[in-house]
Design a protein around this motif. Structure first.
Motif, PDB file in Angstrom:
ATOM      1  N   UNK A  91       3.699  -7.976 -19.701  1.00 48.77           N
ATOM      2  CA  UNK A  91       3.804  -8.731 -18.660  1.00 48.77           C
ATOM      3  C   UNK A  91       2.276  -9.672 -18.520  1.00 48.77           C
ATOM      4  N   UNK A  92       2.318 -10.666 -17.775  1.00 51.12           N
ATOM      5  CA  UNK A  92       1.160 -11.250 -17.626  1.00 51.12           C
ATOM      6  C   UNK A  92       0.765 -11.072 -16.300  1.00 51.12           C
ATOM      7  N   UNK A  93      -0.633 -11.113 -16.107  1.00 45.51           N
ATOM      8  CA  UNK A  93      -1.294 -10.610 -14.667  1.00 45.51           C
ATOM      9  C   UNK A  93      -2.617 -11.752 -14.541  1.00 45.51           C
ATOM     10  N   UNK A  94      -2.853 -12.326 -13.526  1.00 50.34           N
ATOM     11  CA  UNK A  94      -4.058 -12.909 -13.492  1.00 50.34           C
ATOM     12  C   UNK A  94      -5.277 -12.152 -13.608  1.00 50.34           C
ATOM     13  N   UNK A  95      -6.426 -12.434 -14.249  1.00 53.05           N
ATOM     14  CA  UNK A  95      -7.620 -11.830 -14.324  1.00 53.05           C
ATOM     15  C   UNK A  95      -8.170 -11.276 -13.228  1.00 53.05           C
ATOM     16  N   UNK A  96      -7.857 -12.188 -12.011  1.00 52.00           N
ATOM     17  CA  UNK A  96      -8.700 -11.999 -10.823  1.00 52.00           C
ATOM     18  C   UNK A  96      -7.779 -11.378  -9.897  1.00 52.00           C
ATOM     19  N   UNK A  97      -6.798 -10.760 -10.266  1.00 55.32           N
ATOM     20  CA  UNK A  97      -6.037  -9.776  -9.368  1.00 55.32           C
ATOM     21  C   UNK A  97      -6.360  -8.175  -9.725  1.00 55.32           C
ATOM     22  N   UNK A  98      -7.186  -7.741  -9.441  1.00 54.15           N
ATOM     23  CA  UNK A  98      -7.827  -6.492  -9.580  1.00 54.15           C
ATOM     24  C   UNK A  98      -6.449  -5.356  -9.050  1.00 54.15           C
ATOM     25  N   UNK A  99      -5.659  -5.704  -7.847  1.00 55.46           N
ATOM     26  CA  UNK A  99      -4.909  -4.687  -7.328  1.00 55.46           C
ATOM     27  C   UNK A  99      -3.744  -4.459  -8.435  1.00 55.46           C
ATOM     28  N   UNK A 100      -3.170  -5.719  -8.947  1.00 51.11           N
ATOM     29  CA  UNK A 100      -2.072  -5.698  -9.931  1.00 51.11           C
ATOM     30  C   UNK A 100      -2.763  -4.981 -11.208  1.00 51.11           C
ATOM     31  N   UNK A 101      -3.826  -5.412 -11.783  1.00 55.07           N
ATOM     32  CA  UNK A 101      -4.432  -4.616 -12.875  1.00 55.07           C
ATOM     33  C   UNK A 101      -4.154  -3.007 -12.818  1.00 55.07           C
ATOM     34  N   UNK A 102      -4.731  -2.655 -11.461  1.00 54.12           N
ATOM     35  CA  UNK A 102      -4.737  -1.129 -11.309  1.00 54.12           C
ATOM     36  C   UNK A 102      -3.369  -0.647 -11.488  1.00 54.12           C
ATOM     37  N   UNK A 103      -2.540  -1.428 -10.731  1.00 53.63           N
ATOM     38  CA  UNK A 103      -0.920  -0.924 -10.604  1.00 53.63           C
ATOM     39  C   UNK A 103      -0.446  -0.736 -12.096  1.00 53.63           C
ATOM     40  N   UNK A 104      -0.771  -1.803 -12.904  1.00 52.72           N
ATOM     41  CA  UNK A 104       0.175  -1.563 -14.176  1.00 52.72           C
ATOM     42  C   UNK A 104      -0.692  -0.670 -14.987  1.00 52.72           C
ATOM     43  N   UNK A 105      -1.882  -0.492 -14.932  1.00 52.37           N
ATOM     44  CA  UNK A 105      -2.514   0.618 -15.837  1.00 52.37           C
ATOM     45  C   UNK A 105      -2.185   1.702 -15.575  1.00 52.37           C
ATOM     46  N   UNK A 106      -2.197   2.172 -14.187  1.00 52.61           N
ATOM     47  CA  UNK A 106      -1.570   3.354 -13.727  1.00 52.61           C
ATOM     48  C   UNK A 106      -0.104   3.623 -13.986  1.00 52.61           C
ATOM     49  N   UNK A 107       0.610   2.715 -14.602  1.00 54.31           N
ATOM     50  CA  UNK A 107       1.769   2.822 -14.917  1.00 54.31           C
ATOM     51  C   UNK A 107       2.029   2.872 -16.398  1.00 54.31           C
ATOM     52  N   UNK A 108       0.816   2.841 -17.183  1.00 59.17           N
ATOM     53  CA  UNK A 108       0.942   2.821 -18.772  1.00 59.17           C
ATOM     54  C   UNK A 108       0.794   1.540 -19.683  1.00 59.17           C
ATOM     55  N   UNK A 109       0.559   0.463 -18.862  1.00 61.85           N
ATOM     56  CA  UNK A 109       0.320  -0.945 -19.469  1.00 61.85           C
ATOM     57  C   UNK A 109      -1.284  -0.772 -19.696  1.00 61.85           C
ATOM     58  N   UNK A 110      -1.454  -1.635 -20.967  1.00 67.50           N
ATOM     59  CA  UNK A 110      -2.871  -2.036 -21.223  1.00 67.50           C
ATOM     60  C   UNK A 110      -2.976  -3.378 -21.518  1.00 67.50           C
ATOM     61  N   UNK A 112       0.796  -1.273  -0.093  1.00 71.84           N
ATOM     62  CA  UNK A 112       0.111   0.072   0.121  1.00 71.84           C
ATOM     63  C   UNK A 112       0.876   1.471  -0.088  1.00 71.84           C
ATOM     64  N   UNK A 113       1.911   1.181  -0.055  1.00 73.76           N
ATOM     65  CA  UNK A 113       3.064   2.535  -0.063  1.00 73.76           C
ATOM     66  C   UNK A 113       3.691   2.422  -1.438  1.00 73.76           C
ATOM     67  N   UNK A 114       3.325   1.891  -2.581  1.00 73.65           N
ATOM     68  CA  UNK A 114       3.713   2.350  -3.805  1.00 73.65           C
ATOM     69  C   UNK A 114       4.984   1.682  -4.144  1.00 73.65           C
ATOM     70  N   UNK A 115       5.576   0.809  -3.346  1.00 71.94           N
ATOM     71  CA  UNK A 115       6.879   0.240  -3.428  1.00 71.94           C
ATOM     72  C   UNK A 115       7.190  -0.537  -4.575  1.00 71.94           C
ATOM     73  N   UNK A 116       6.181  -1.449  -4.818  1.00 73.09           N
ATOM     74  CA  UNK A 116       6.235  -2.266  -6.292  1.00 73.09           C
ATOM     75  C   UNK A 116       6.210  -1.537  -7.438  1.00 73.09           C
ATOM     76  N   UNK A 117       5.274  -0.497  -7.477  1.00 73.67           N
ATOM     77  CA  UNK A 117       5.275   0.439  -8.572  1.00 73.67           C
ATOM     78  C   UNK A 117       6.427   1.281  -8.765  1.00 73.67           C
ATOM     79  N   UNK A 118       7.065   1.590  -7.664  1.00 75.43           N
ATOM     80  CA  UNK A 118       8.480   2.506  -7.681  1.00 75.43           C
ATOM     81  C   UNK A 118       9.509   1.320  -8.452  1.00 75.43           C
ATOM     82  N   UNK A 119       9.385   0.203  -8.164  1.00 73.84           N
ATOM     83  CA  UNK A 119      10.642  -0.762  -8.603  1.00 73.84           C
ATOM     84  C   UNK A 119      10.168  -1.144 -10.306  1.00 73.84           C
TER      85      UNK A 119
END
Length: 257
Positions: free
Chosen positions: A224-243, A200-207
């Motif tokens: 990258x690959x991400x499980x469809x049932x992992x909304x937190x990871x999906x939001x992180x990658x979308x925020x970083x510019x992944x589609x 929750x501190x943005x450390x993975x996004x920073x890395x």
């Protein structure tokens, strides 16, 4: 047209390079780093890869929806000679094709994502230091706590494409790669995690931001690959510019014989 083993990397690179995002993992596996652990099969211009560099052989077979039937024909021919037990990454529907010969276990829908908006990434604050082989014990400890059961090949630390974040001297977040190929200009991120204590501190996004900045000079496509049932990871990658660019099924295959 029968299925055939393909040993010519030039031929494979040309076929897979027609869609480098969909086939990023396979293109990366053409590199000398991975090539000795691969077996390739082709039927016309459809390609399947059997990767032997892990405890359980892994089958990769991807095609856009309009070419799925052609790849299904390849897998139909290939199925009788596949190992009795393996893992698979398959475009949707291909697991059904293999169900005649294999029991399908632990199937999960995944999204393939690609970095399509670098401007978003540029607004992130990168952080972390490059990890190497000397960091392996600390990294394994982090994965045991934060990401048990993940697929991690310690050899990947030799690439210099793993970035870790430390808090009070302890490794608590990491972003790395599953494949990285300057030759074929592709990278696939993987093994991204944060210690539960500091989530929750943005450390993975920073890395991830730091790693993508590091990769920018050597590749044209970051995926990258991400499980469809992992909304937190999906939001992180979308925020970083992944589609999200494609879907696939990850599953275990056990021969019915």
């Amino acid at each position: 047209m029968p299925v055939r083993a393909e040993h010519d990397r030039t031929v494979l690179a040309e076929l897979l390079g027609r869609d480098p995002v969909l086939h990023a993992y396979q293109l990366g596996d053409l590199d000398d780093f991975f090539w000795p652990y691969t077996s390739w099969f082709r039927r016309g211009d459809q390609v399947a890869l059997l990767y032997h560099g892990v405890a359980l052989p892994t089958l990769l077979a991807f095609a856009p929806p309009e070419r799925g039937a052609e790849l299904a024909e390849l897998l139909t021919d290939l199925a009788p000679v596949l190992p009795a037990r393996l893992w698979a990454h398959l475009s949707p529907g291909l697991d059904t094709t293999l169900a005649r010969w294999f029991r399908i276990d632990d199937a999960a829908l995944h999204h393939r994502m690609a970095l399509t908006d670098p401007a978003r990434l540029a607004r992130a604050t990168p952080a972390g230091d490059v990890l190497g082989p000397a960091d392996l014990p600390e990294l394994l400890t982090l994965y045991a706590t934060a990401y048990p059961g993940n697929w991690f090949d310690p050899r990947m630390l030799d690439t210099g494409q793993y970035v870790g974040v430390r808090v009070a001297g302890e490794l608590v977040a990491v972003a790395g790669v599953h494949v990285w190929s300057p030759t074929f200009r592709v990278a696939a991120l993987g093994n991204v995690t944060t210690h539960p204590r500091v989530r929750g501190r943005g450390l993975a996004g920073a890395a991830v931001a730091a790693l993508c900045a590091r990769l920018a000079g050597s590749v044209d496509h970051v995926t990258l690959n991400v499980r469809a049932d992992n909304p937190a990871a999906l939001r992180l990658y979308e925020r970083l510019g992944f589609t999200r660019v494609a879907d696939f099924v990850e599953c275990g295959l056990h021969h019915r014989g």
